[in-house]
Design an enzyme around this catalytic site. Structure first.
Site, PDB file in Angstrom:
ATOM      1  N   GLY A   1       0.905  -1.144  -0.059  1.00 35.25           N
ATOM      2  CA  GLY A   1       0.145  -0.065   0.066  1.00 35.25           C
ATOM      3  C   GLY A   1       0.763   1.095  -0.134  1.00 35.25           C
ATOM      4  N   CYS A   2       0.118   2.468  -0.318  1.00 33.14           N
ATOM      5  CA  CYS A   2       1.023   3.637  -0.664  1.00 33.14           C
ATOM      6  C   CYS A   2       1.635   4.092   0.675  1.00 33.14           C
ATOM      7  CB  CYS A   2       0.361   4.768  -1.398  1.00 33.14           C
ATOM      8  SG  CYS A   2      -1.489   5.088  -0.769  1.00 33.14           S
ATOM      9  N   HIS A   3       0.759   4.054   1.795  1.00 36.61           N
ATOM     10  CA  HIS A   3       1.089   4.913   2.962  1.00 36.61           C
ATOM     11  C   HIS A   3       2.246   3.727   3.835  1.00 36.61           C
ATOM     12  CE1 HIS A   3      -2.216   7.717   3.064  1.00 36.61           C
ATOM     13  NE2 HIS A   3      -3.068   6.602   2.760  1.00 36.61           N
ATOM     14  N   ALA A   4       1.650   2.578   3.432  1.00 36.93           N
ATOM     15  CA  ALA A   4       2.718   1.271   3.993  1.00 36.93           C
ATOM     16  C   ALA A   4       3.755   1.458   3.685  1.00 36.93           C
ATOM     17  CB  ALA A   4       1.936  -0.180   3.825  1.00 36.93           C
TER      18      ALA A   4
END
Length: 324
Positions: free
Chosen positions: A115-118
Site C-alpha cells: 500500500g502507498c502509506h505502508a
C-alpha cells in the site's frame, strides 16, 4: 520474445496507470479483454492463465476470486489490493524491504503489492528496527498526508467537481483506527504493536508523505539524528529508487514548509530526518500513484522477470507530468 501481461481491473486508477507504464514497452504484450465481457468469469480466467504476469487491480474480495481462477503454474500474480499483503503464501512486493527480498520476488508466483502509506512507513521503520535503534515493542504513531487520487474514481470525481467547499481543506479519515494498511505496516516493519496511524487527504491529485515522531530517550542508548540518518544511508546505499536526503535537510528548512508533491511522477522515495538534541521527525515522500501503487507493481514485475527493475519506469515520469 515478449512477456504476456494482463491487467484485471484495468479501468481503475491503478490499472490505468499500469497501462501507461506498459504501453511504452516493446518487450511486453498486453492481453486485452473486450469491454463487453470484462466481467465474464470465463474470459477473465482465460486471460489470467494465458499471462506470464497478471496484475489484480480489484477490490479485496474480487482479487481473492481472481487468484482462485489461476491454475497455470507459470502465471505470476501481482495483487494491488489489500487481500494478501500479510499472507505467508504471498511475497511482499517491496524489493527494498530486506537484502533477500529481490530473490524472493524473483522466485515467487504470488506477489502482494504494498500500500502507498505502508510503503512510506515501512522504509522508515524497518531499517531502524533491524538496526536495533527502534525497539520492536515501542508504540509508534504516524501521520500521512496524501492526494485524493488514492481514494479511487469516486473520490477523484468528488474533488474534481469542485462544488463542495468542505473538500478545500485537509480531511483526516480512518478515525475508527482501523485503516487497511495498518496490518502490513506492523508486520513488515517487525513491530510488536499496531502503529497509531492518522491519514489525511488533501485537495491535490497525487503525492504522499508519511511522518513518524521519535523521542531519543525511548530509543537505543546513544541514538540521535546522526545515527538514524546513518542507518538509512547504510541500508539504502545503492538503491536507485530510494534517496536519503541530507540530515535536517537545509533546503527544506530554508523554505520553511515541506513539499509533499516533490516526488510526483517518479518511482522514488525520499527519506528525511529532521532532528534536534532530543527528538526527530522521520518523513518518507513518494507518489501515491507511482512508488505507492502502479510504479511499485511494475518494479516488482521487472524484478520477477529478471529485467532491469527500472525498465519503463523512467519514461512514464515525463509522460505523466501533468498528473497534479
Amino acid at each position: 520474445m515478449k512477456h504476456k501481461v494482463f491487467v484485471d481491473g484495468q479501468e481503475g486508477t491503478t490499472g490505468l496507470r499500469i497501462h501507461e507504464y506498459l504501453a511504452q514497452r516493446s518487450d511486453i504484450e498486453v492481453l486485452s479483454i473486450d469491454p463487453a465481457v470484462r466481467k465474464d468469469a470465463a474470459e477473465r480466467a482465460r486471460l489470467l492463465n494465458a499471462a506470464d504476469v497478471a496484475f489484480l487491480c480489484l477490490p479485496d474480495d474480487a482479487a481473492r476470486e481472481a487468484a482462485a481462477m489461476v491454475n497455470n503454474p507459470r502465471t505470476c500474480l501481482i495483487d494491488a489490493s489489500t487481500a494478501h499483503r500479510t499472507s505467508p503464501d504471498w511475497v511482499f512486493g517491496l524489493p527494498e524491504l530486506a537484502p533477500q527480498q529481490r530473490e524472493r520476488i524473483r522466485a515467487a508466483k504470488r506477489i502482494s503489492n504494498p500500500g502507498c502509506h505502508a510503503s512510506a512507513f515501512i522504509v522508515l521503520l524497518r531499517p531502524l528496527v533491524d538496526a536495533g535503534i527502534v525497539p520492536a515493542a515501542l508504540p509508534i504513531s504516524a501521520t500521512s498526508i496524501t492526494g485524493y487520487s488514492g481514494g479511487g474514481k469516486k473520490m477523484i470525481e468528488q474533488y474534481q467537481r469542485g462544488d463542495d467547499v468542505a473538500l478545500t481543506a485537509p480531511r483526516a479519515y480512518a478515525l475508527a483506527l482501523k485503516h487497511k494498511h495498518v496490518p502490513e505496516m506492523q508486520q513488515h516493519s517487525r513491530l510488536e504493536a499496531k502503529p497509531l496511524f492518522m491519514p489525511i487527504v488533501g485537495n491535490f491529485y497525487n503525492g504522499l508523505a508519511v511522518s513518524v515522531p521519535l523521542h531519543f530517550s525511548q530509543l537505543a542508548p546513544g541514538s540521535d539524528g546522526a545515527s538514524i540518518h546513518r542507518a538509512f544511508a547504510q541500508r539504502f546505499e545503492g538503491e536507485r529508487f530510494i534517496r536519503v536526503m541530507p540530515l535536517s535537510d537545509p533546503a527544506t528548512l530554508e523554505q520553511g514548509f515541506f513539499d509533499v508533491m516533490a516526488a510526483n511522477d517518479s518511482n522514488r522515495v525520499d527519506i528525511f530526518v529532521f532532528a534536534n538534541a532530543t527528538q526527530a521527525v522521520l518523513t518518507a515522500r513518494l507518489d501515491n500513484l507511482g512508488k505507492g501503487a502502479s510504479g511499485a507493481a511494475v518494479q516488482a514485475m521487472n524484478v520477477h522477470l529478471g529485467l532491469d527493475e527500472s525498465l519503463g519506469l523512467q519514461a512514464v515520469s515525463a509522460a505523466s507530468g501533468n498528473a497534479r
